[in-house]
Structure formats: structure tokens, C-alpha cells
Write an enzyme that holds these catalytic residues in place. Structure first.
Site, PDB file in Angstrom:
ATOM      1  N   ARG A 196       0.990 -13.749 -12.074  1.00 42.41           N
ATOM      2  CA  ARG A 196       0.444 -13.755 -10.707  1.00 42.41           C
ATOM      3  C   ARG A 196       1.500 -14.231  -9.718  1.00 42.41           C
ATOM      4  O   ARG A 196       2.589 -14.650 -10.122  1.00 42.41           O
ATOM      5  CB  ARG A 196      -0.815 -14.627 -10.691  1.00 42.41           C
ATOM      6  CG  ARG A 196      -1.965 -13.975 -11.487  1.00 42.41           C
ATOM      7  CD  ARG A 196      -3.158 -14.893 -11.576  1.00 42.41           C
ATOM      8  NE  ARG A 196      -3.550 -15.377 -10.261  1.00 42.41           N
ATOM      9  CZ  ARG A 196      -4.285 -16.472 -10.057  1.00 42.41           C
ATOM     10  NH1 ARG A 196      -4.698 -17.187 -11.082  1.00 42.41           N
ATOM     11  NH2 ARG A 196      -4.600 -16.834  -8.838  1.00 42.41           N
ATOM     12  N   ARG A 233     -15.832  17.087   5.579  1.00 37.08           N
ATOM     13  CA  ARG A 233     -15.884  17.404   4.148  1.00 37.08           C
ATOM     14  C   ARG A 233     -15.366  16.280   3.252  1.00 37.08           C
ATOM     15  O   ARG A 233     -15.463  16.361   2.026  1.00 37.08           O
ATOM     16  CB  ARG A 233     -15.095  18.696   3.879  1.00 37.08           C
ATOM     17  CG  ARG A 233     -15.872  19.944   4.298  1.00 37.08           C
ATOM     18  CD  ARG A 233     -15.264  21.159   3.673  1.00 37.08           C
ATOM     19  NE  ARG A 233     -14.100  21.630   4.416  1.00 37.08           N
ATOM     20  CZ  ARG A 233     -13.074  22.283   3.865  1.00 37.08           C
ATOM     21  NH1 ARG A 233     -13.041  22.497   2.564  1.00 37.08           N
ATOM     22  NH2 ARG A 233     -12.072  22.695   4.602  1.00 37.08           N
TER      23      ARG A 233
END
Ligand code: UD1
Ligand code: MG
Length: 463
Positions: A339, A13
């Protein structure tokens, strides 16, 4: 203790090619929530030397074992393949060679991620050396689950929903599936399991009736909250568990004194450590290891991963940090990107549309508008004007830019690395710096400005 984690089910599912137990809650695969809880339980029990952990896998095979081995290279996790999947009893049988008879065996489900260590300890406390202990719970709607059948208050067996009589279906005490069994007996019971039931499966739950027949006490304990026993069979249930998990994390932060402008709008995928008087606005995501010092404020819509932000710093909305370090009393954003390797000292200001990568910045330095600072070091009290670019990359190699203390970089300058700007130097606006700028002097590469006399603007030709 032996721990067996059942993770062979197929998860049809989920409508996904990823094995069910690898789907994430809070960025971490379901089965790893279970492994982490088991490891922390084992670490807290006296005989952790005898600890063994075995994952039963089936669907998705190698991917499951690979991901677990990568994440736990040092933990002694064993794997047993269950192929085909003939029920929960059959699943536990696959682990038998790995189980130490002298310690009890705990059965957990790989798709039930939020069971707390506290509830497992309650199960441990309820059991004794020779008892079978089951984690049970009373549910207003028990449908689909195994029911705990009691006579005179004593558990006599578990009946699966599909095998139950109408009277048994009315029972509200359910089997969570989690149990702690004396291993020697468990081995014997498993070898006697039959599959003559509605699903044609070998039910682990049938060992309860066998224990009773053997005169082995069967005891029960209850989890602290209903969400602890919820399993994942669909994306809907996965999403529901994610929200429960995040709400629990948010509540823990609130209890600890962190201000969350909306506890329903924060996502923590890892560890978030906060000092006193931290405030976090809506829609922020924290990933990996994040530390926020005293008095830090985080504006709306920030994504912060593996970063440390020191006391008194303000992060304005829409910032993105990854592997960055920000000193105290700094101001970052809105719309700033830090970063990996961005290391900012105290009182640094990084403004909108500024990207910093692998650059250290000294105390009080500023880059307030539209800049790319990549690979270099910036001293203290440096001012970097709007539109400045560290040209760090020639298409093959990367080079460093060094800016010493008190330098001033005029707007729209390109610093072509490797290059150094000396202490107190000024670089004129619009400069393309290809050689070092000496300390204390003005360096400028701009063409001389000229004005053309008697110049005429073109005019439209008549048609
Ligand atoms: C099981 C219990 C039921 C309990 C319910 C709680 C049995 C017979 N029934 O029912 O009493 O109320 O859990 O959710 O134990 N698995 C395998 N191999 C298999 C079958 C299952 O590894 O062959 C794993 C699944 O991946 C899952 C767990 O075992 O993690 C439970 O399987 P599931 O099919 O959900 O059990 P239920 O039939 O719902
Ligand atoms: Mg089933």
C-alpha cells in the site's frame, strides 16, 4: 491554432447518467484523450502562444467542465455551452467569441478519442493558410456517415447520409468530422448556415460547399488507421475502442522488447515504462505511472498502480501494489499487498498474504507469510515471522513501530506501537510487545508453559 472540441451531444445510447465524453477509455475520460492530443499538437506547433482550446459542452453540463478544470488547472481551456444542440455547425458557432482570426481553427470531436497527433499533423501539412482541410477516409461500409462529393477529383461538398441520393450513398470516401479551417472564413460561413435538411440541423459540413463557392481550396488528408476516427455512441463501441487502445499499447511494448505472455491480456491505464528484458504474464493491470526496471518479471493477475520496481525483481501472481517502491532483486508475492508508502530496499522478500503500508524495509529483510506491517521502519536483514502484526492504530491515532537491523521477530507476535525493537534483538514467538525490546536480547511475553498431570479428557455421557 484554435482548437474546438465538440462535446455537447447527449450520448443516449450509453444508457448512463454520466455524460458520454466522461466515460473512460484506459481509465481516462474520452474527452481528455482528445484534449491531450490537442495539447500535444499545440505544444509541437510553432505558434503555440496563439493556442486556444475551447470545449463545447451541453448534456451533463457542469460535471464536464468541472472534471476538465480539475484535470487541466493550468491549461487555458475555455468552455462554451451549447443549449439546445442544433447540430455540429451550431456547436462550432458557440466557440466563435474565443477564436483568434489570425490562426486556423481545428475541429475535433470529444467522443473520438484515438485520433493520433501524427494524423492531425498530416491534416495541417495538407492545408495552407487559406485552405479548408478535411480529414477523410475510404471505408468499405460508409453507412451513416457524411460522404465526400468530388468533381474531377476536387472536393465540392459533403452530403450527409440522410440527405444523400442513391448515387451519393455509393461514395466510399467519408467525412471523419475533423477539419482545419481558416478562422476568418469559418466565422463568415457559419453565420450563413441554414438548417433546411433532413435532420433540421445546422451542419458544419455545409461550409465545404461555401468554401468552394468562394474559391477557397478544399483539401483532404487521411488518418493512418481506421480506428483513429472511431467514435463512441454505446458501451459496445466503448469496449471495442478500449480493446483497440490496449492492443496498440501492447504492440508498442512488444516492439520495445518487453515480453508479454499474451498481448491481448494486459491493460495499461496510464504510463508503463519498462527496462530491458521485462516479462509480464497474463491479466495484469497497470495504472498511473509505473516503472519496471531491467529484468523485472510480473506474474499473472497483478494490479500495479503508481509504483516503481527496480531491476531484477520478481513479482509473483496475484499481487496488488499502490504507491509503492520496490528495490532490486526483491521477491514479492504471491498474494502480497503493498500500500502507499511501502518502500522496500534491495533483496527484500515479501510473501503471501503480507500487507505493507507506510513502512520502509532495509536490505535483505523478509516477511514471508501472513503479516500486517503498517507505519514503521524495518532495518536490514530483519526476519519477521508468520502472523506478525504491527498494532499501529488505537482507534484514533496511528503510531510507529521501529525494528532495527538484524532483529528477529518470532511468529504470531503483536508489536503494539509506539515500540522499538533494538538491533539484533529476538522477540519470542507469540509475544505481545508493549515496551521496547532491547538490542541483542531475547524478549518474550508469553505465559509460562505448564503441563497438567493426571488430567482427564471429558468423555461422552451414556444416554
Ligand atoms: C457528423 C458529420 C458527418 C461525419 C460524422 C463523423 C455533420 C453535419 N456531420 O455526423 O459528416 O461523417 O460526424 O462521425 O457534421 N455535437 C455537438 N452539438 C450538436 C451536435 C453534435 O456538440 O448539436 C457533437 C457530438 O457530441 C459529437 C460530434 O459533434 O461529438 C458529432 O456529432 P454526431 O451527431 O455524432 O454527428 P453525425 O450526425 O454523426
Ligand atoms: Mg447527428
Amino acid at each position: 491554432m484554435n482548437v474546438v472540441i465538440l462535446a455537447a451531444g447527449m450520448g443516449k445510447r450509453m444508457q448512463s447518467s454520466l455524460p458520454k465524453v466522461l466515460h473512460p477509455v484506459a481509465g481516462k475520460p474520452l474527452v481528455m484523450h482528445v484534449i491531450d492530443t490537442a495539447l500535444s499538437l499545440l505544444a509541437s506547433s510553432d505558434n503555440s502562444a496563439a493556442a486556444r482550446l475551447c470545449v463545447i459542452y451541453g448534456h451533463g453540463g457542469d460535471l464536464v467542465t468541472e472534471r476538465i478544470q480539475q484535470t487541466y488547472p493550468d491549461a487555458k481551456v475555455q468552455f462554451a455551452l451549447q443549449q439546445p444542440q442544433l447540430g455540429t455547425g451550431h456547436a462550432v458557432m458557440q466557440a466563435l467569441p474565443y477564436l483568434d482570426d489570425s490562426v486556423p481553427t481545428l475541429v475535433l470531436y470529444g467522443d473520438v478519442p484515438l485520433t493520433s497527433r501524427t494524423s492531425l499533423q498530416a491534416l495541417q501539412a495538407a492545408s495552407s493558410a487559406d485552405a479548408l482541410a478535411i480529414l477523410t477516409m475510404n471505408l468499405p461500409d460508409p453507412s451513416g456517415l457524411g460522404r465526400i462529393v468530388r468533381e474531377n477529383g476536387q472536393i465540392t461538398r459533403i452530403v450527409e447520409h440522410k440527405d444523400a441520393t442513391p448515387a451519393e450513398l455509393a461514395i466510399q470516401e467519408i467525412n471523419t468530422g475533423i477539419m482545419l479551417a481558416p478562422t476568418k472564413h469559418l466565422k463568415r460561413w457559419l453565420s450563413a448556415l441554414k438548417n433546411d435538411n433532413a435532420q433540421g440541423e445546422y451542419y458544419l459540413t455545409d461550409i465545404v460547399g461555401m468554401a468552394v463557392a468562394d474559391g477557397i481550396p478544399v483539401v483532404a488528408a487521411q488518418p493512418r488507421a481506421a480506428w483513429e476516427i472511431l467514435g463512441v455512441n454505446s458501451k459496445l463501441q466503448l469496449a471495442e475502442l478500449e480493446r483497440i487502445y490496449q492492443r496498440n499499447r501492447a504492440n508498442a511494448l512488444l516492439e520495445q522488447g518487453v515480453s508479454l505472455l499474451d498481448p491481448a491480456r494486459i491493460d495499461i491505464r496510464g504510463n508503463l515504462r519498462c527496462g530491458r528484458d521485462v516479462s509480464i504474464d497474463v491479466n495484469c493491470v497497470f495504472e498511473g505511472e509505473v516503472e519496471l526496471g531491467d529484468g523485472v518479471t510480473i506474474g499473472a493477475n497483478c494490479v500495479i498502480k503508481n509504483s516503481r520496481i527496480a531491476a531484477g525483481t520478481s513479482v509473483h501472481p496475484f499481487c496488488h501494489f499502490e504507491n509503492a517502491e520496490v528495490g532490486s532483486k526483491a521477491i514479492v508475492g504471491p498474494y502480497a499487498r503493498l500500500r502507499p508508502g511501502a518502500v522496500l530496499a534491495e533483496q527484500v522478500h515479501i510473501g503471501n498474504f503480507v500487507e505493507v503500508k507506510n513502512v520502509t524495509m532495509g536490505v535483505g529483510s523478509k516477511a514471508n507469510h501472513l503479516a500486517y506491517l503498517g507505519d514503521g521502519s524495518v532495518g536490514a536483514r530483519v526476519n519477521i515471522g508468520a502472523g506478525t502484526i504491527f498494532c499501529n492504530y488505537d482507534g484514533v491515532n496511528k503510531f510507529r513501530t521501529v525494528i532495527e537491523d538484524d532483529a528477529f521477530i518470532g511468529s504470531d507476535s503483536q508489536l503494539v506501537a509506539p515500540v522499538t525493537v533494538g538491533a539484533g534483538a529476538t522477540v519470542g514467538a507469540g509475544t505481545t510487545l508493549t515496551r521496547n525490546a532491547p538490542a541483542g536480547k531475547l524478549t518474550i511475553s508469553r505465559a509460562q508453559q505448564i503441563t497438567i498431570e493426571n488430567w482427564q479428557r471429558p468423555v461422552k455421557k451414556p444416554k
